[in-house]
Design an enzyme around this catalytic site. Structure first.
Site, PDB file in Angstrom:
ATOM      1  N   GLU A 178      35.050  38.982  38.050  1.00 34.55           N
ATOM      2  CA  GLU A 178      35.757  40.251  38.276  1.00 34.55           C
ATOM      3  C   GLU A 178      34.932  41.444  37.788  1.00 34.55           C
ATOM      4  OE1 GLU A 178      39.562  40.697  36.275  1.00 34.55           O
ATOM      5  OE2 GLU A 178      40.012  42.552  37.319  1.00 34.55           O
ATOM      6  N   LYS A 220      36.792  38.607  42.339  1.00 31.06           N
ATOM      7  CA  LYS A 220      37.955  39.495  42.174  1.00 31.06           C
ATOM      8  C   LYS A 220      37.444  40.936  42.076  1.00 31.06           C
ATOM      9  CE  LYS A 220      41.935  40.437  39.165  1.00 31.06           C
ATOM     10  NZ  LYS A 220      43.037  39.853  38.424  1.00 31.06           N
TER      11      LYS A 220
HETATM   12  C1  5MM Z   1      46.817  41.998  33.751  1.00 29.89           C
HETATM   13  O1  5MM Z   1      45.764  42.826  33.263  1.00 29.89           O
HETATM   14  C2  5MM Z   1      44.564  42.127  32.965  1.00 29.89           C
HETATM   15  C3  5MM Z   1      44.190  42.177  31.531  1.00 29.89           C
HETATM   16  O2  5MM Z   1      43.874  43.429  31.074  1.00 29.89           O
HETATM   17  P1  5MM Z   1      43.531  43.651  29.489  1.00 29.89           P
HETATM   18  O3  5MM Z   1      42.430  42.695  29.137  1.00 29.89           O
HETATM   19  O4  5MM Z   1      43.110  45.092  29.439  1.00 29.89           O
HETATM   20  O5  5MM Z   1      44.765  43.400  28.717  1.00 29.89           O
HETATM   21  C4  5MM Z   1      43.457  42.627  33.927  1.00 29.89           C
HETATM   22  O6  5MM Z   1      42.198  42.089  33.663  1.00 29.89           O
HETATM   23  C5  5MM Z   1      43.862  42.202  35.292  1.00 29.89           C
HETATM   24  O7  5MM Z   1      43.728  40.812  35.429  1.00 29.89           O
HETATM   25  C6  5MM Z   1      43.068  42.835  36.412  1.00 29.89           C
HETATM   26  O8  5MM Z   1      42.524  44.086  36.093  1.00 29.89           O
HETATM   27  C7  5MM Z   1      43.996  42.995  37.599  1.00 29.89           C
HETATM   28  O9  5MM Z   1      45.153  43.661  37.181  1.00 29.89           O
HETATM   29  P2  5MM Z   1      45.638  44.928  38.023  1.00 29.89           P
HETATM   30  O10 5MM Z   1      46.751  45.505  37.203  1.00 29.89           O
HETATM   31  O11 5MM Z   1      44.424  45.817  38.151  1.00 29.89           O
HETATM   32  O12 5MM Z   1      46.071  44.342  39.350  1.00 29.89           O
END
Ligand code: 5MM
Length: 341
Positions: A178, A220
């Site tokens: 990602e 991702k």
């Molecule tokens: C769910 O959020 C994930 C974890 O974020 P932190 O490490 O900041 O707590 C994040 O990595 C997430 O898996 C991805 O960014 C995708 O989430 P979004 O909200 O962008 O769909």
């Protein structure tokens, strides 16, 4: 490494009609989400919330192929003592685990970040595999600004992503790679396109150098999209067309699937963009979702920490999961949103 097995799991993660639930918020992030709905973030409240999601029978069995968990969650049990990992497996979904340990300031590159967590990763992966995890996730964060991203930030983050991916495959775990280019700034869609292309090209270069088997991973990425503060917001069709053009220019066809992050898009925008891309069709990889906020904002609000609201939270989750499941095959229509719980 058994590549046939990694490939089988990667393909199951992008089963047409299904996608991934990113429920891997670290303790700091989930606290922010809970603050917004006025819920105290405790070990129990985080467990109750995630148990509600994983017990959403309709969403989990029909539209969710896998769940990305945070370290705390993978070791937690439901109220009745069943491991949360088992609830996910019983619903027919695959448990996964976020293995990066967040970001740190990148030395000599003001305002830029590098993702950390490679130390002892091989040992941690072994324990996660024993607990049931069959895929993992590592997120690199690239910001767009007047003089950033630097080549340094792009390279060190790509290098770390590839190191992580190679370690995962050696542990028989499918890596989700990602590299997130943030949509926070005032840049336009073309600047996002150009930066994302640089980031993806460098990432695949590093993956090749480190001999990562592309058939046994999932990408991702962010979409090619206007920055949130950009006065000119690209249309759904422009986002879809430019994202497909961008991905075709740098993602090898050997990659089984691409599962997008939502990155701060509204729930419906994230669904509409995915749907428009799948309507274009004729793609070498399966395209689906790996959404955090765009899948969870509605159920979090409906639940609001009250046990009586669990059915409403599950209905809201099922609705968003169904909408995104339809988008993953290009069968979503805006009119279906009215059927929300
Ligand atoms: C769910 O959020 C994930 C974890 O974020 P932190 O490490 O900041 O707590 C994040 O990595 C997430 O898996 C991805 O960014 C995708 O989430 P979004 O909200 O962008 O769909």
């Amino acid at each position: 490494m058994n590549l046939a097995d990694l490939n089988r799991i990667a393909l199951a993660m992008v089963t047409p009609g299904k996608g991934l639930l990113a429920a891997d918020e670290s303790s700091g992030t989930i606290k922010k989400r809970f603050d917004a709905i006025k819920v105290d973030s405790t070990e129990d409240s985080r467990r109750d919330y995630r148990e509600m999601l994983f017990r959403s029978q309709e969403a989990m069995s029909k539209y969710i192929s896998g769940v990305i968990l945070y370290d705390e969650t993978i070791w937690q049990n439901a109220k009745d003592g069943t491991p949360l990992v088992k609830l996910i497996e019983q619903a027919g979904a695959i448990p996964g685990i976020k293995v990066d340990e967040g970001t740190q300031a990148l030395p000599n590159c003001p305002g830029e970040l590098v993702t950390v967590g490679l130390d002892k990763l091989a040992e941690r992966l072994k324990k996660y595999y024993e607990r049931g995890a069959r895929f993992a996730k590592w997120r690199a964060v690239i910001d767009i600004g007047p003089r950033i991203p630097t080549q340094t930030a792009v390279r060190v983050n790509a290098h770390a992503l590839a190191r992580y991916a190679a370690l995962c495959q050696a542990a028989q775990i499918v890596p989700i790679v990602e590299p997130e280019v943030l949509m926070d700034g005032d840049h336009d869609i073309d600047r996002c396109y150009e930066v994302t292309q640089r980031v993806l090209n460098r990432t695949f270069q590093e993956l090749r150098v480190q001999r990562v088997a592309l058939e046994g991973m999932i990408l991702k990425p962010n979409m090619a999209i206007s920055g949130k503060k950009c006065p000119k917001q690209a249309s759904v069709q422009e986002v879809a067309e430019k994202t497909i053009r961008l991905l075709k220019s740098c993602v090898p066809a050997a990659v089984p699937g691409i599962a997008f992050l939502s990155g701060g898009q509204s729930d419906e925008e994230a669904t509409a963009h995915l749907d428009a891309m799948n309507k274009i069709g004729h793609l070498p990889w399966r395209l689906t979702f790996s959404y955090g906020r765009a899948l969870q904002a509605a159920p979090q609000k409906a639940w609001s920490g009250k046990p009586d609201n669990v059915p409403a939270g599950q209905r809201a989750f099922s609705h968003r999961a169904r909408m995104n499941g339809l988008a993953s095959t290009g069968n979503w229509e805006a009119g279906l949103e009215k059927q929300a719980a």
